[in-house]
Design a protein around this motif. Structure first.
Motif, PDB file in Angstrom:
ATOM      1  N   LEU A 181     -69.653  31.171 -25.837  1.00 56.94           N
ATOM      2  CA  LEU A 181     -71.260  29.683 -26.721  1.00 56.94           C
ATOM      3  C   LEU A 181     -71.607  30.414 -27.632  1.00 56.94           C
ATOM      4  O   LEU A 181     -72.198  29.515 -28.542  1.00 56.94           O
ATOM      5  N   VAL A 182     -72.732  31.504 -27.764  1.00 56.88           N
ATOM      6  CA  VAL A 182     -73.163  31.773 -28.719  1.00 56.88           C
ATOM      7  C   VAL A 182     -72.188  31.996 -30.487  1.00 56.88           C
ATOM      8  O   VAL A 182     -73.154  31.604 -30.710  1.00 56.88           O
ATOM      9  N   VAL A 183     -71.499  33.459 -29.471  1.00 57.46           N
ATOM     10  CA  VAL A 183     -70.795  33.064 -30.593  1.00 57.46           C
ATOM     11  C   VAL A 183     -70.413  32.174 -31.748  1.00 57.46           C
ATOM     12  O   VAL A 183     -70.296  31.784 -32.891  1.00 57.46           O
ATOM     13  N   ARG A 184     -69.008  31.835 -30.693  1.00 57.99           N
ATOM     14  CA  ARG A 184     -68.265  30.335 -31.071  1.00 57.99           C
ATOM     15  C   ARG A 184     -69.303  29.544 -32.009  1.00 57.99           C
ATOM     16  O   ARG A 184     -68.642  28.744 -33.482  1.00 57.99           O
ATOM     17  N   THR A 185     -70.639  29.014 -31.928  1.00 64.23           N
ATOM     18  CA  THR A 185     -71.147  27.484 -31.732  1.00 64.23           C
ATOM     19  C   THR A 185     -71.544  27.733 -33.320  1.00 64.23           C
ATOM     20  O   THR A 185     -72.218  27.347 -33.867  1.00 64.23           O
ATOM     21  N   SER A 186     -72.218  29.585 -33.174  1.00 60.23           N
ATOM     22  CA  SER A 186     -73.146  29.986 -34.749  1.00 60.23           C
ATOM     23  C   SER A 186     -71.819  29.883 -35.543  1.00 60.23           C
ATOM     24  O   SER A 186     -72.105  29.974 -36.792  1.00 60.23           O
ATOM     25  N   ALA A 187     -70.754  30.974 -35.283  1.00 59.50           N
ATOM     26  CA  ALA A 187     -70.028  31.114 -36.584  1.00 59.50           C
ATOM     27  C   ALA A 187     -68.996  29.602 -36.883  1.00 59.50           C
ATOM     28  O   ALA A 187     -68.642  29.721 -37.978  1.00 59.50           O
ATOM     29  N   VAL A 188     -68.971  28.701 -36.259  1.00 61.59           N
ATOM     30  CA  VAL A 188     -68.471  27.557 -36.541  1.00 61.59           C
ATOM     31  C   VAL A 188     -69.422  26.974 -37.180  1.00 61.59           C
ATOM     32  O   VAL A 188     -68.673  26.215 -38.262  1.00 61.59           O
ATOM     33  N   ALA A 189     -70.402  26.848 -37.298  1.00 60.17           N
ATOM     34  CA  ALA A 189     -71.369  26.397 -37.729  1.00 60.17           C
ATOM     35  C   ALA A 189     -71.930  26.404 -39.495  1.00 60.17           C
ATOM     36  O   ALA A 189     -71.462  25.876 -40.285  1.00 60.17           O
ATOM     37  N   VAL A 190     -71.421  28.220 -39.670  1.00 61.96           N
ATOM     38  CA  VAL A 190     -71.969  28.433 -40.293  1.00 61.96           C
ATOM     39  C   VAL A 190     -69.912  28.459 -41.516  1.00 61.96           C
ATOM     40  O   VAL A 190     -70.121  27.623 -42.129  1.00 61.96           O
ATOM     41  N   LEU A 191     -69.386  28.542 -40.394  1.00 60.20           N
ATOM     42  CA  LEU A 191     -67.541  28.130 -41.359  1.00 60.20           C
ATOM     43  C   LEU A 191     -67.378  26.561 -42.110  1.00 60.20           C
ATOM     44  O   LEU A 191     -67.295  26.255 -43.152  1.00 60.20           O
TER      45      LEU A 191
END
Length: 212
Positions: A181-191
């Motif tokens: 939840l934490v890593v995917r949300t952050s990474a996808v938001a940046v991407l």
């Protein structure tokens, strides 16, 4: 004698970057950040089944909120409500959160294929999305420079969503739900934010070149 006249160049009013960000921020908050935060809070305090219940209540709460305020309920929200119900039931019956998150990951993969496979068509998928946001005259859409722009954008968004899907699936099957939840949300938001910024700047540059 019939004269064939080239349509005059019509300036296209493209919103300022700040206005686009202000327009997109509430939708990103509502569609990406808050659902994850609500599910994560439910997972921490109530466990898997509590998190599933909170996620369903959150989505249906959004529908009820719009009905109470007499605002139209988008069809996409009703579809999301039905989809999340099925996902929650499957995850609850199996006791595995993977089934809850797998469908969105596969949906992102299908979207990436849609962008890539339609890149060279007369009206690629990314063009349909762009023209929904910004009205572009037909004669500009047929311009070779604009067609090259949409081919490039199809590849750009196709690759971005492919990375999104691959990262999401890897995290889902290799990490804990909390890490996912934490890593995917952050990474996808940046991407996706970076991809959107590149698209906006490229579009503005393309329009300026066409209107010279």
């Amino acid at each position: 004698m019939t004269l064939l006249l080239t349509p005059p160049a019509v300036p296209i009013a493209f919103p300022r970057l700040g206005a686009l960000l202000r327009h997109a921020a509430p939708r990103v908050l509502e569609g990406m950040i808050l659902p994850v935060a609500v599910f994560y809070a439910g997972l921490v305090f109530f466990g898997l089944y509590g998190a599933l219940a909170v996620a369903v209540v959150w989505v249906y709460g959004g529908v009820v909120w719009r009905l109470v305020r007499r605002r139209p309920v988008p069809g996409t929200m009703l579809l999301a409500a039905g989809t999340i119900t099925v996902r929650a039931v499957l995850a609850g019956v199996t006791g595995s959160p993977i089934l809850f998150f797998l469908q969105p990951c596969l949906g992102v993969f299908c979207a990436s294929m849609g962008f890539l496979l339609t890149a060279t068509l007369r009206r690629p998928l990314v063009q349909r999305v762009a023209t929904d946001l910004v009205p572009i005259p037909d004669h500009l859409l047929e311009h070779p420079r604009m067609r090259r722009f949409f081919v490039g954008q199809s590849v750009l968004w196709g690759c971005a969503q492919l990375v999104n899907a691959a990262l999401s699936l890897w995290l889902l099957f290799s990490q804990t739900t909390e890490t996912y939840l934490v890593v995917r949300t952050s990474a996808v938001a940046v991407l996706l934010s970076g991809t959107a910024l590149i698209s906006v700047l490229s579009f503005r540059r393309c329009l300026r070149a066409l209107q010279r």
